[in-house]
Structures are given as C-alpha cells and as structure tokens.
Motif scaffolding. Structure first.
Motif, PDB file in Angstrom:
ATOM      1  N   ARG A  19       0.668  -1.385  -0.041  1.00 41.50           N
ATOM      2  CA  ARG A  19       0.242  -0.254  -0.449  1.00 41.50           C
ATOM      3  C   ARG A  19       0.863   0.996   0.422  1.00 41.50           C
ATOM      4  O   ARG A  19       2.099   1.470   0.794  1.00 41.50           O
ATOM      5  N   VAL A  20       0.321   2.082  -0.944  1.00 41.13           N
ATOM      6  CA  VAL A  20       1.444   3.414  -0.452  1.00 41.13           C
ATOM      7  C   VAL A  20       0.903   4.237   0.526  1.00 41.13           C
ATOM      8  O   VAL A  20      -0.376   4.413   0.640  1.00 41.13           O
ATOM      9  N   ALA A  21       2.000   4.166   1.731  1.00 44.95           N
ATOM     10  CA  ALA A  21       1.403   4.754   2.778  1.00 44.95           C
ATOM     11  C   ALA A  21       1.453   6.163   2.738  1.00 44.95           C
ATOM     12  O   ALA A  21       0.413   6.388   4.192  1.00 44.95           O
ATOM     13  N   LYS A  22       2.004   6.585   2.118  1.00 42.97           N
ATOM     14  CA  LYS A  22       2.420   8.178   2.618  1.00 42.97           C
ATOM     15  C   LYS A  22       2.980   8.609   1.735  1.00 42.97           C
ATOM     16  O   LYS A  22       3.602   8.183   1.134  1.00 42.97           O
ATOM     17  N   THR A  23       2.859  10.147   1.666  1.00 44.14           N
ATOM     18  CA  THR A  23       4.697  11.039   1.060  1.00 44.14           C
ATOM     19  C   THR A  23       5.234  11.131   1.037  1.00 44.14           C
ATOM     20  O   THR A  23       5.634  11.162   2.893  1.00 44.14           O
ATOM     21  N   HIS A  24       6.429  11.102   0.359  1.00 43.34           N
ATOM     22  CA  HIS A  24       7.626  10.744   1.537  1.00 43.34           C
ATOM     23  C   HIS A  24       8.411  11.951   1.040  1.00 43.34           C
ATOM     24  O   HIS A  24       8.318  12.552  -0.514  1.00 43.34           O
ATOM     25  N   GLY A  25       9.065  13.151   1.283  1.00 44.35           N
ATOM     26  CA  GLY A  25       9.784  14.112   1.042  1.00 44.35           C
ATOM     27  C   GLY A  25       8.391  15.118   0.368  1.00 44.35           C
ATOM     28  O   GLY A  25       7.363  14.924   0.237  1.00 44.35           O
ATOM     29  N   ILE A  26       9.180  16.349  -0.259  1.00 45.37           N
ATOM     30  CA  ILE A  26       8.096  17.682  -0.589  1.00 45.37           C
ATOM     31  C   ILE A  26       8.123  18.132  -1.901  1.00 45.37           C
ATOM     32  O   ILE A  26       7.415  18.259  -2.726  1.00 45.37           O
ATOM     33  N   LYS A  27       8.725  16.680  -2.942  1.00 45.54           N
ATOM     34  CA  LYS A  27       9.055  16.498  -4.692  1.00 45.54           C
ATOM     35  C   LYS A  27       7.901  15.645  -5.010  1.00 45.54           C
ATOM     36  O   LYS A  27       8.627  15.199  -6.526  1.00 45.54           O
ATOM     37  N   GLY A  28       7.565  15.284  -4.426  1.00 41.54           N
ATOM     38  CA  GLY A  28       5.629  14.158  -4.447  1.00 41.54           C
ATOM     39  C   GLY A  28       6.922  12.232  -4.690  1.00 41.54           C
ATOM     40  O   GLY A  28       6.348  11.688  -5.065  1.00 41.54           O
ATOM     41  N   GLU A  29       7.298  11.987  -3.912  1.00 44.43           N
ATOM     42  CA  GLU A  29       7.695  10.927  -3.710  1.00 44.43           C
ATOM     43  C   GLU A  29       6.685  10.179  -2.733  1.00 44.43           C
ATOM     44  O   GLU A  29       6.215  10.906  -1.992  1.00 44.43           O
ATOM     45  N   VAL A  30       6.868   8.717  -2.736  1.00 42.18           N
ATOM     46  CA  VAL A  30       6.008   7.943  -1.559  1.00 42.18           C
ATOM     47  C   VAL A  30       7.069   6.954  -1.301  1.00 42.18           C
ATOM     48  O   VAL A  30       7.829   6.765  -1.815  1.00 42.18           O
ATOM     49  N   THR A  31       6.098   6.639   0.139  1.00 45.11           N
ATOM     50  CA  THR A  31       6.832   5.648   0.369  1.00 45.11           C
ATOM     51  C   THR A  31       6.189   4.521   0.649  1.00 45.11           C
ATOM     52  O   THR A  31       4.255   4.157   0.459  1.00 45.11           O
ATOM     53  N   ILE A  32       5.896   2.769  -0.397  1.00 45.15           N
ATOM     54  CA  ILE A  32       5.252   2.432  -0.544  1.00 45.15           C
ATOM     55  C   ILE A  32       5.789   1.074   1.309  1.00 45.15           C
ATOM     56  O   ILE A  32       7.233   0.564   0.713  1.00 45.15           O
ATOM     57  N   ARG A  33       4.894   0.782   1.286  1.00 46.37           N
ATOM     58  CA  ARG A  33       4.939  -0.219   2.596  1.00 46.37           C
ATOM     59  C   ARG A  33       4.759  -1.462   1.462  1.00 46.37           C
ATOM     60  O   ARG A  33       3.432  -1.935   1.812  1.00 46.37           O
ATOM     61  N   LEU A  34       5.266  -2.483   1.839  1.00 44.00           N
ATOM     62  CA  LEU A  34       5.150  -3.687   0.475  1.00 44.00           C
ATOM     63  C   LEU A  34       5.274  -4.986   2.346  1.00 44.00           C
ATOM     64  O   LEU A  34       5.070  -4.788   3.367  1.00 44.00           O
ATOM     65  N   GLU A  35       4.192  -5.502   1.666  1.00 38.67           N
ATOM     66  CA  GLU A  35       2.940  -7.093   2.403  1.00 38.67           C
ATOM     67  C   GLU A  35       3.648  -8.267   2.051  1.00 38.67           C
ATOM     68  O   GLU A  35       2.960  -8.829   1.707  1.00 38.67           O
ATOM     69  N   VAL A  36       4.672  -8.331   1.398  1.00 37.55           N
ATOM     70  CA  VAL A  36       5.646  -9.359   0.444  1.00 37.55           C
ATOM     71  C   VAL A  36       6.599 -10.251   1.651  1.00 37.55           C
ATOM     72  O   VAL A  36       6.575  -9.267   2.793  1.00 37.55           O
ATOM     73  N   ASP A  37       6.921 -11.592   1.229  1.00 35.19           N
ATOM     74  CA  ASP A  37       7.989 -12.336   2.222  1.00 35.19           C
ATOM     75  C   ASP A  37       9.464 -11.429   2.118  1.00 35.19           C
ATOM     76  O   ASP A  37      10.251 -11.982   3.088  1.00 35.19           O
ATOM     77  N   ASP A  38       9.300 -11.272   1.357  1.00 38.68           N
ATOM     78  CA  ASP A  38      10.862 -11.250   0.288  1.00 38.68           C
ATOM     79  C   ASP A  38      11.139  -9.307  -0.947  1.00 38.68           C
ATOM     80  O   ASP A  38      11.376  -9.583  -1.735  1.00 38.68           O
TER      81      ASP A  38
END
Length: 174
Positions: free
Chosen positions: A11-30
């Motif tokens: 899921r896209v958890a949140k934005t990251h920084g101020i230049k449009g990056e996002v934080t994706i939290r992975l829910e996978v084994d590896d």
C-alpha cells in the motif's frame, strides 16, 4: 488488466519528502525481490493504472519511490492509501513445496493414504490458516496448508501431494 491478472504487494503509506515521492509499505515475504520493479499498478476510479518508477530506495519493507511525472507533494498525496499491485508474471518463481494459492487451483490432490481426492476447488484463507477445498464424491473435504501436510508440488503434472492428518478425510467422507 484486471485484479485477477495481478497480485497485491502493499500500500502507498504516505508521501515522502516535498518533491512528490511516496512511501510504499510492502506486505510480501521478500521485499528485495521487487527492488527492480519498473512500474506498479494502483486502482484509480476502479481502473488499474500503471505508475512508472524513476527511482526506488529500499529500507526493509518500505520503498521510497520517485514516480515519473509526479513532482509535487499534492500530486503524491492523492495516491496515499491506495493498494499496490503487480502483474502475475512478475511473481518470483517458487520451488519445492512452496506455492501461490492462485497457482494450485485445479491441481489434483493426492493423499498418501486415500489416493486421488479431486481437483482443488479453492483456497480458503482464514485468519489462523489457509485451507485447500476439494470435493470428493460430492462431499467437501478441507485440508490445512501446513508444512507437515504438504508433501510435494508437481507443477508440470498439476498435482499436489499431501499427507492429511489421521482421520481427517474419513471425517468428511464417512
């Protein structure tokens, strides 16, 4: 492309920084298996939409992602909370007794004691464990997906060999 052609990775958890990056939290084994992904899909207005990756920085189960054509925090914030998908062909290959649930539907179940039970009708996912559903002579048989139960996966022959707990199959068929 539909969700049936894809698998969920996070899921896209949140934005990251101020230049449009996002934080994706992975829910996978590896998570490291996905560090080279070139794009991912998000459901926007009930349509899976591709987003192309410019750069990924990995930190455990979090990916800090720069997305092509997204350069503001406002544009990135629209993506927060969205589920992230990839096409099924991007799934890492499994070997041995490991398998993906969608992969074994239709595989013939062969029990060490009872022999052929029938094809896997479905994989039922419960909070405590997943279960293989098969119908033998019109009766439902449920077999737990456990390391000690699954003996072998023969992908070429589409067969899944099991050793069901003693008395389990008789309970359903008797």
């Amino acid at each position: 492309m539909t969700k049936d052609d894809c698998f969920y990775i996070g899921r896209v958890a949140k934005t990251h920084g101020i230049k449009g990056e996002v934080t994706i939290r992975l829910e996978v084994d590896d998570p490291s298996a996905y560090r080279d992904m070139k794009y991912f899909l998000l459901e926007i207005n009930k349509v899976l939409t591709p987003f192309f990756v410019e750069r990924i920085v990995c930190s455990g189960d979090k990916f800090f992602v720069t997305i092509q054509d997204i350069h503001t925090i406002e544009a990135a914030s629209v993506l927060t909370g969205k589920e992230v998908y990839l096409p099924l062909e991007m799934l890492p290959k499994l070997s041995g007794k490991q398998f993906y649930y969608h992969e074994v539907k239709g595989f013939m179940i062969i029990d060490e004691e009872k022999g052929e039970l029938g094809p896997i009708a479905d994989v039922l996912e419960y909070p405590t464990q997943a279960i293989l559903q098969v119908f033998k002579d019109g009766k439902e048989v449920l077999i737990p997906i456990l390391d000690q139960v699954i003996r072998k996966v023969d992908r070429k022959a589409k067969r899944l060999y099991v050793k069901a707990p003693e008395g389990l199959i008789d309970m359903y068929l008797g």
